[in-house]
Motif scaffolding. Structure first.
Motif, PDB file in Angstrom:
ATOM      1  N   ARG A 170       0.834  -1.222   0.000  1.00 57.51           N
ATOM      2  CA  ARG A 170       0.000   0.000   0.000  1.00 57.51           C
ATOM      3  C   ARG A 170       0.858   1.258   0.000  1.00 57.51           C
ATOM      4  O   ARG A 170       0.517   2.267   0.614  1.00 57.51           O
ATOM      5  CB  ARG A 170      -0.937  -0.010   1.201  1.00 57.51           C
ATOM      6  CG  ARG A 170      -0.204  -0.119   2.535  1.00 57.51           C
ATOM      7  CD  ARG A 170      -1.147  -0.010   3.707  1.00 57.51           C
ATOM      8  NE  ARG A 170      -0.499  -0.480   4.932  1.00 57.51           N
ATOM      9  CZ  ARG A 170      -1.081  -0.504   6.115  1.00 57.51           C
ATOM     10  NH1 ARG A 170      -2.319  -0.101   6.254  1.00 57.51           N
ATOM     11  NH2 ARG A 170      -0.433  -0.943   7.179  1.00 57.51           N
ATOM     12  N   SER A 171       2.033   1.194  -0.644  1.00 51.80           N
ATOM     13  CA  SER A 171       2.885   2.391  -0.674  1.00 51.80           C
ATOM     14  C   SER A 171       2.253   3.451  -1.575  1.00 51.80           C
ATOM     15  O   SER A 171       1.423   3.140  -2.446  1.00 51.80           O
ATOM     16  CB  SER A 171       4.286   2.042  -1.189  1.00 51.80           C
ATOM     17  OG  SER A 171       4.245   1.760  -2.564  1.00 51.80           O
ATOM     18  N   HIS A 193      -1.708  -5.604   3.060  1.00 58.07           N
ATOM     19  CA  HIS A 193      -0.497  -5.026   3.651  1.00 58.07           C
ATOM     20  C   HIS A 193      -0.024  -5.923   4.771  1.00 58.07           C
ATOM     21  O   HIS A 193      -0.540  -7.048   4.930  1.00 58.07           O
ATOM     22  CB  HIS A 193      -0.806  -3.605   4.139  1.00 58.07           C
ATOM     23  CG  HIS A 193      -2.094  -3.518   4.891  1.00 58.07           C
ATOM     24  ND1 HIS A 193      -2.216  -3.955   6.185  1.00 58.07           N
ATOM     25  CD2 HIS A 193      -3.329  -3.127   4.492  1.00 58.07           C
ATOM     26  CE1 HIS A 193      -3.470  -3.796   6.578  1.00 58.07           C
ATOM     27  NE2 HIS A 193      -4.179  -3.305   5.560  1.00 58.07           N
ATOM     28  N   SER A 194       0.909  -5.431   5.569  1.00 62.80           N
ATOM     29  CA  SER A 194       1.544  -6.308   6.560  1.00 62.80           C
ATOM     30  C   SER A 194       0.591  -6.721   7.691  1.00 62.80           C
ATOM     31  O   SER A 194       0.892  -7.649   8.422  1.00 62.80           O
ATOM     32  CB  SER A 194       2.788  -5.629   7.147  1.00 62.80           C
ATOM     33  OG  SER A 194       2.419  -4.459   7.823  1.00 62.80           O
ATOM     34  N   GLY A 214       8.553  -6.006  -1.708  1.00 69.84           N
ATOM     35  CA  GLY A 214       9.979  -5.828  -1.438  1.00 69.84           C
ATOM     36  C   GLY A 214      10.541  -6.954  -0.595  1.00 69.84           C
ATOM     37  O   GLY A 214      11.523  -6.761   0.125  1.00 69.84           O
ATOM     38  N   ARG A 215       9.910  -8.146  -0.664  1.00 67.79           N
ATOM     39  CA  ARG A 215      10.419  -9.331   0.057  1.00 67.79           C
ATOM     40  C   ARG A 215      10.617 -10.463  -0.932  1.00 67.79           C
ATOM     41  O   ARG A 215       9.637 -11.012  -1.454  1.00 67.79           O
ATOM     42  CB  ARG A 215       9.417  -9.765   1.127  1.00 67.79           C
ATOM     43  CG  ARG A 215       9.318  -8.747   2.210  1.00 67.79           C
ATOM     44  CD  ARG A 215       8.429  -9.220   3.340  1.00 67.79           C
ATOM     45  NE  ARG A 215       8.493  -8.240   4.394  1.00 67.79           N
ATOM     46  CZ  ARG A 215       8.738  -8.513   5.660  1.00 67.79           C
ATOM     47  NH1 ARG A 215       8.911  -9.753   6.043  1.00 67.79           N
ATOM     48  NH2 ARG A 215       8.798  -7.559   6.555  1.00 67.79           N
ATOM     49  N   VAL A 233       6.077  -6.868  -8.984  1.00 67.18           N
ATOM     50  CA  VAL A 233       6.704  -5.543  -9.012  1.00 67.18           C
ATOM     51  C   VAL A 233       8.007  -5.542  -8.199  1.00 67.18           C
ATOM     52  O   VAL A 233       8.914  -4.758  -8.444  1.00 67.18           O
ATOM     53  CB  VAL A 233       5.730  -4.470  -8.458  1.00 67.18           C
ATOM     54  CG1 VAL A 233       6.383  -3.097  -8.436  1.00 67.18           C
ATOM     55  CG2 VAL A 233       4.452  -4.425  -9.283  1.00 67.18           C
ATOM     56  N   THR A 235      11.522  -5.795  -6.492  1.00 59.98           N
ATOM     57  CA  THR A 235      12.889  -5.807  -7.025  1.00 59.98           C
ATOM     58  C   THR A 235      13.829  -5.707  -5.834  1.00 59.98           C
ATOM     59  O   THR A 235      13.972  -4.643  -5.246  1.00 59.98           O
ATOM     60  CB  THR A 235      13.137  -4.580  -7.938  1.00 59.98           C
ATOM     61  OG1 THR A 235      12.006  -4.414  -8.795  1.00 59.98           O
ATOM     62  CG2 THR A 235      14.377  -4.760  -8.777  1.00 59.98           C
ATOM     63  N   THR A 291       8.478   0.545 -16.343  1.00 60.97           N
ATOM     64  CA  THR A 291       8.581   1.769 -15.539  1.00 60.97           C
ATOM     65  C   THR A 291       9.347   2.827 -16.326  1.00 60.97           C
ATOM     66  O   THR A 291       8.943   3.995 -16.385  1.00 60.97           O
ATOM     67  CB  THR A 291       9.298   1.459 -14.203  1.00 60.97           C
ATOM     68  OG1 THR A 291       8.520   0.504 -13.492  1.00 60.97           O
ATOM     69  CG2 THR A 291       9.462   2.704 -13.357  1.00 60.97           C
TER      70      THR A 291
HETATM   71  P1  NAP Z   1       7.416  -0.067   0.425  1.00 58.77           P
HETATM   72  O1  NAP Z   1       7.156   1.389   0.450  1.00 58.77           O
HETATM   73  O2  NAP Z   1       8.421  -0.635   1.362  1.00 58.77           O
HETATM   74  O3  NAP Z   1       6.020  -0.815   0.667  1.00 58.77           O
HETATM   75  C1  NAP Z   1       5.968  -2.185   0.838  1.00 58.77           C
HETATM   76  C2  NAP Z   1       4.554  -2.602   1.111  1.00 58.77           C
HETATM   77  O4  NAP Z   1       4.562  -4.016   1.322  1.00 58.77           O
HETATM   78  C3  NAP Z   1       3.967  -1.967   2.369  1.00 58.77           C
HETATM   79  O5  NAP Z   1       2.660  -1.519   2.125  1.00 58.77           O
HETATM   80  C4  NAP Z   1       3.985  -3.088   3.382  1.00 58.77           C
HETATM   81  O6  NAP Z   1       2.900  -3.102   4.284  1.00 58.77           O
HETATM   82  C5  NAP Z   1       3.850  -4.317   2.492  1.00 58.77           C
HETATM   83  N1  NAP Z   1       4.410  -5.471   3.164  1.00 58.77           N
HETATM   84  C6  NAP Z   1       5.640  -5.597   3.707  1.00 58.77           C
HETATM   85  N2  NAP Z   1       5.771  -6.809   4.277  1.00 58.77           N
HETATM   86  C7  NAP Z   1       4.586  -7.432   4.121  1.00 58.77           C
HETATM   87  C8  NAP Z   1       4.083  -8.692   4.511  1.00 58.77           C
HETATM   88  N3  NAP Z   1       4.836  -9.563   5.209  1.00 58.77           N
HETATM   89  N4  NAP Z   1       2.823  -9.019   4.174  1.00 58.77           N
HETATM   90  C9  NAP Z   1       2.058  -8.150   3.481  1.00 58.77           C
HETATM   91  N5  NAP Z   1       2.474  -6.936   3.075  1.00 58.77           N
HETATM   92  C10 NAP Z   1       3.731  -6.586   3.399  1.00 58.77           C
HETATM   93  O7  NAP Z   1       7.856  -0.560  -1.003  1.00 58.77           O
HETATM   94  P2  NAP Z   1       7.479   0.030  -2.470  1.00 58.77           P
HETATM   95  O8  NAP Z   1       8.207   1.296  -2.684  1.00 58.77           O
HETATM   96  O9  NAP Z   1       6.014  -0.012  -2.665  1.00 58.77           O
HETATM   97  O10 NAP Z   1       8.165  -1.075  -3.385  1.00 58.77           O
HETATM   98  C11 NAP Z   1       7.764  -2.438  -3.323  1.00 58.77           C
HETATM   99  C12 NAP Z   1       8.709  -3.265  -4.154  1.00 58.77           C
HETATM  100  O11 NAP Z   1       8.594  -2.848  -5.514  1.00 58.77           O
HETATM  101  C13 NAP Z   1      10.188  -3.095  -3.805  1.00 58.77           C
HETATM  102  O12 NAP Z   1      10.860  -4.320  -4.017  1.00 58.77           O
HETATM  103  C14 NAP Z   1      10.675  -2.083  -4.828  1.00 58.77           C
HETATM  104  O13 NAP Z   1      12.066  -2.187  -5.089  1.00 58.77           O
HETATM  105  C15 NAP Z   1       9.873  -2.503  -6.011  1.00 58.77           C
HETATM  106  N6  NAP Z   1       9.696  -1.463  -7.045  1.00 58.77           N
HETATM  107  C16 NAP Z   1       9.953  -1.838  -8.312  1.00 58.77           C
HETATM  108  C17 NAP Z   1       9.768  -0.934  -9.333  1.00 58.77           C
HETATM  109  C18 NAP Z   1      10.026  -1.371 -10.731  1.00 58.77           C
HETATM  110  O14 NAP Z   1      10.153  -0.537 -11.599  1.00 58.77           O
HETATM  111  N7  NAP Z   1      10.087  -2.678 -10.983  1.00 58.77           N
HETATM  112  C19 NAP Z   1       9.347   0.371  -9.053  1.00 58.77           C
HETATM  113  C20 NAP Z   1       9.050   0.717  -7.734  1.00 58.77           C
HETATM  114  C21 NAP Z   1       9.226  -0.222  -6.729  1.00 58.77           C
HETATM  115  P3  NAP Z   1       2.703  -1.961   5.428  1.00 58.77           P
HETATM  116  O15 NAP Z   1       2.193  -0.767   4.700  1.00 58.77           O
HETATM  117  O16 NAP Z   1       1.712  -2.556   6.354  1.00 58.77           O
HETATM  118  O17 NAP Z   1       4.061  -1.752   6.020  1.00 58.77           O
END
Ligand code: NAP
Length: 313
Positions: A170-171, A193-194, A214-215, A233, A235, A291
């Motif tokens: 939910r970022s 979400h978490s 991101g896991r 998504v 990475t 992206t």
């Molecule tokens: P982020 O801001 O860290 O958000 C991660 C989300 O995952 C949060 O909402 C978090 O929940 C949720 N989460 C974490 N652990 C969880 C679990 N055990 N169960 C359920 N939900 C969980 O990360 P982001 O910026 O959105 O990026 C996510 C991933 O996408 C990363 O790996 C990033 O590198 C990648 N990304 C890739 C691209 C691309 O171009 N391919 C672009 C952007 C991002 P809470 O809100 O409850 O903490």
């Protein structure tokens, strides 16, 4: 069953190729190409790599792209000043501040910086006004990664209307805009979400499952309805040998790559999901190239909105 692989590299290339005539028309009319200004603070290795690809892809597509580098010791005021110089620039139509900013700038730094980007140059659609426009379904520059996912679904012939889409994450930059874009395309959307209770059971309801967590390898077959479309998504740069060995068997291509480089780029989806999903994006080569393609498409759109065809809604 083995999932159909959705080729983000090919779709990204197609989008970039399609941009060319419009970029050329803009350049001919305005006497300059659409311009993107990127601000990079510090020397995070991943960010260097991403920014390098963005600059290269922009040049290949006929766009102007300039990099403003600031040291890791830069103050918030200095980062905002760099953004304001780009706001005032005649040749830059779009501005991107590479994430993440150095931790020393504080947890709210990215939000403060984005608030200073001129709304019409906010190429990633992170400014609160653009987020509001997205929520209300008005035309806006929408976040590049989620927009790229929609393009990939459309161009892969995967229907969205009426489907149940589950977004894990939910970022502000991925999960929320992803959910909104799917909602505007008439999916029934669940955001997880978490703190979600029994996440595998919720995820298994999805026709379209988007993992933005991101896991690495978090989403196993237990999260996936047979035949579902799974968009990865995530990475993550993984250097943990035990984790890599537990996922990729000795002699596999990915394991060999790990042995050569000492690290692997991994998504949130476990490779065994390929056996149950109907369609799946690989990492790398899935969402990442989209992206970048959408960043270039949004840069052109921002330039056109400023000078050629202002939005009506
Ligand atoms: P982020 O801001 O860290 O958000 C991660 C989300 O995952 C949060 O909402 C978090 O929940 C949720 N989460 C974490 N652990 C969880 C679990 N055990 N169960 C359920 N939900 C969980 O990360 P982001 O910026 O959105 O990026 C996510 C991933 O996408 C990363 O790996 C990033 O590198 C990648 N990304 C890739 C691209 C691309 O171009 N391919 C672009 C952007 C991002 P809470 O809100 O409850 O903490």
């Amino acid at each position: 069953m083995s999932a159909r692989m959705l080729d983000g590299t090919a779709v990204g290339l197609a989008i970039r190729t399609e941009l060319r005539p419009a970029v050329e028309a803009f350049t001919a009319t305005l006497g300059r190409p659409p311009g993107l200004g990127i601000v990079l603070v510090g020397n995070d290795a991943g960010s260097e790599l991403y920014v390098g690809s963005k600059l290269k892809s922009a040049a290949e597509s006929g766009l102007r792209a300039d990099l403003t580098r600031l040291p890791a010791t830069a103050s918030l005021g200095e980062v905002i000043a760099a953004v304001e110089r780009l706001n005032a620039s005649d040749v830059h139509d779009a501005i991107l501040v590479q994430s993440p900013l150095p931790a020393a700038l504080g947890a709210e730094a990215e939000r403060h910086v984005v608030d200073h980007i001129a709304v019409e140059k906010d190429v990633d659609g992170f400014h609160p006004i653009n987020v509001g426009r997205l929520v209300q379904g008005h035309w806006t520059l929408a976040a590049c990664t989620p927009s790229g996912v929609i393009e990939l679904l459309d161009r892969s012939g995967i229907p969205i209307v009426g489907k149940h889409a589950v977004v894990i994450g939910r970022s502000d930059i991925v999960g929320k805009p992803m959910a909104l874009l799917l909602l505007h395309r008439h999916a029934t959307v669940t955001i997880c979400h978490s703190k979600t209770v029994d996440l595998p059971a919720v995820a298994r309801q999805a026709d379209i499952l988007v993992a933005a967590i991101g896991r690495p390898a978090f989403v196993t077959p237990a999260y996936v309805k047979p035949g579902a479309t799974v968009i990865d998504v995530g990475t993550s740069r993984v250097g943990d040998r035990a984790l890599v060995e537990s996922i990729f068997p000795a002699g596999s291509k990915r394991r060999d790559a790990f042995e050569r480089r000492g690290a692997l780029t991994m998504g949130d989806v476990h490779p065994s999901v390929e056996e149950i999903a109907g369609a799946l994006t690989p990492v790398p080569g899935g969402v990442g190239p989209l992206t970048i393609a959408m960043l270039l498409k949004n840069t052109l759109a921002a330039a056109e909105q400023r000078f050629v065809k202002p939005a009506t809604s």
